[in-house]
Design a protein around this motif. Sequence first.
Motif, mmCIF file in Angstrom:
data_model
loop_
_atom_site.group_PDB
_atom_site.id
_atom_site.type_symbol
_atom_site.label_atom_id
_atom_site.label_comp_id
_atom_site.label_asym_id
_atom_site.label_seq_id
_atom_site.Cartn_x
_atom_site.Cartn_y
_atom_site.Cartn_z
ATOM 1 N N LYS A 90 0.829 -1.205 0.000
ATOM 2 C CA LYS A 90 0.000 0.000 0.000
ATOM 3 C C LYS A 90 0.866 1.259 0.000
ATOM 4 N N ARG A 91 1.912 1.277 0.826
ATOM 5 C CA ARG A 91 2.793 2.442 0.918
ATOM 6 C C ARG A 91 3.469 2.750 -0.415
ATOM 7 N N ASN A 92 3.836 1.712 -1.166
ATOM 8 C CA ASN A 92 4.516 1.890 -2.448
ATOM 9 C C ASN A 92 3.552 2.008 -3.629
ATOM 10 N N GLY A 93 2.264 1.972 -3.362
ATOM 11 C CA GLY A 93 1.284 2.082 -4.429
ATOM 12 C C GLY A 93 1.256 0.860 -5.348
ATOM 13 N N ALA A 94 1.762 -0.263 -4.868
ATOM 14 C CA ALA A 94 1.833 -1.473 -5.685
ATOM 15 C C ALA A 94 0.524 -2.244 -5.689
ATOM 16 N N ALA A 95 -0.282 -2.066 -4.671
ATOM 17 C CA ALA A 95 -1.546 -2.793 -4.576
ATOM 18 C C ALA A 95 -2.472 -2.088 -3.603
ATOM 19 N N LYS A 96 -3.749 -2.311 -3.798
ATOM 20 C CA LYS A 96 -4.763 -1.903 -2.838
ATOM 21 C C LYS A 96 -5.201 -3.158 -2.108
ATOM 22 N N VAL A 97 -5.502 -3.024 -0.841
ATOM 23 C CA VAL A 97 -5.972 -4.163 -0.069
ATOM 24 C C VAL A 97 -7.401 -3.868 0.362
ATOM 25 N N TYR A 98 -8.286 -4.791 0.026
ATOM 26 C CA TYR A 98 -9.679 -4.665 0.403
ATOM 27 C C TYR A 98 -9.941 -5.663 1.522
ATOM 28 N N TYR A 99 -10.331 -5.157 2.677
ATOM 29 C CA TYR A 99 -10.607 -6.015 3.827
ATOM 30 C C TYR A 99 -12.105 -6.283 3.872
ATOM 31 N N GLY A 100 -12.479 -7.539 3.736
ATOM 32 C CA GLY A 100 -13.885 -7.885 3.610
ATOM 33 C C GLY A 100 -14.608 -8.199 4.888
ATOM 34 N N GLY A 101 -13.885 -8.287 5.981
ATOM 35 C CA GLY A 101 -14.570 -8.608 7.229
ATOM 36 C C GLY A 101 -15.051 -10.042 7.249
ATOM 37 N N ASN A 102 -16.284 -10.246 7.650
ATOM 38 C CA ASN A 102 -16.828 -11.590 7.812
ATOM 39 C C ASN A 102 -17.721 -12.034 6.662
ATOM 40 N N VAL A 103 -17.530 -11.478 5.478
ATOM 41 C CA VAL A 103 -18.350 -11.908 4.339
ATOM 42 C C VAL A 103 -17.722 -13.142 3.697
ATOM 43 N N GLY A 104 -18.504 -13.892 2.956
ATOM 44 C CA GLY A 104 -18.001 -15.055 2.246
ATOM 45 C C GLY A 104 -17.142 -14.647 1.063
ATOM 46 N N LEU A 105 -16.413 -15.603 0.501
ATOM 47 C CA LEU A 105 -15.497 -15.309 -0.596
ATOM 48 C C LEU A 105 -16.195 -14.698 -1.811
ATOM 49 N N PRO A 106 -17.322 -15.234 -2.292
ATOM 50 C CA PRO A 106 -17.969 -14.589 -3.449
ATOM 51 C C PRO A 106 -18.329 -13.126 -3.191
#
Length: 189
Positions: free
Chosen positions: A61-77
């Motif tokens: 994230k710091r290097n702008g190489a990727a965004k991370v989406y945190y989904g919490g307790n939802v299922g994979l789909p």
Amino acid sequence: VDAVVKRPGVAVIISNRDSYQPLLRLLMSIDGAAGEHKINILIADRGSTDSRTLRYYDILKRNGAAKVYYGGNVGLPALLNAAASEADADVAVFMENTAEVLSHNWIGELLSQAMRSGVGAAGPKIVSADGRLLHCGTVVGMQGWRGSPYQGSEDDRGDERKRVFTRTVRRVSALSSICMMVRMDTFFN
């Protein structure tokens, strides 16, 4: 006459949970085979708690190489759908963190199929680390209800019939979740 050709924007959406090493290997293989395509990486995290994984996310994230989406307790789909909605791209490539890119023009090859009219999704032939076919499209009515032809056999060029099937573009009933490209307008409709 000059023409400007716009390359489709590509978002690679990777599901991950506490898997620093496989994710690192996958991202390095994507970076080494990106070619001329601009690729946006989005990691759909399924609740990582491993400190190495979380530190790696911070670096990305710091290097702008990727965004991370945190989904919490939802299922994979639901997590992948939510991550896809965050992507600013024309196509999405859904990948599992255990994959590794082996072909230098993988994005171009997938794009050449996924952007065709009438194509729902495109996927590559998937080979294991020991050279065995894992997936080359699912066919309904094969090996019982459904199957992937030649699954588990060696990815060799000796068998002409197998070579024609595993190394050609064709319609299949389904693709593997290990790696699949879909146009965003198709995905959200």
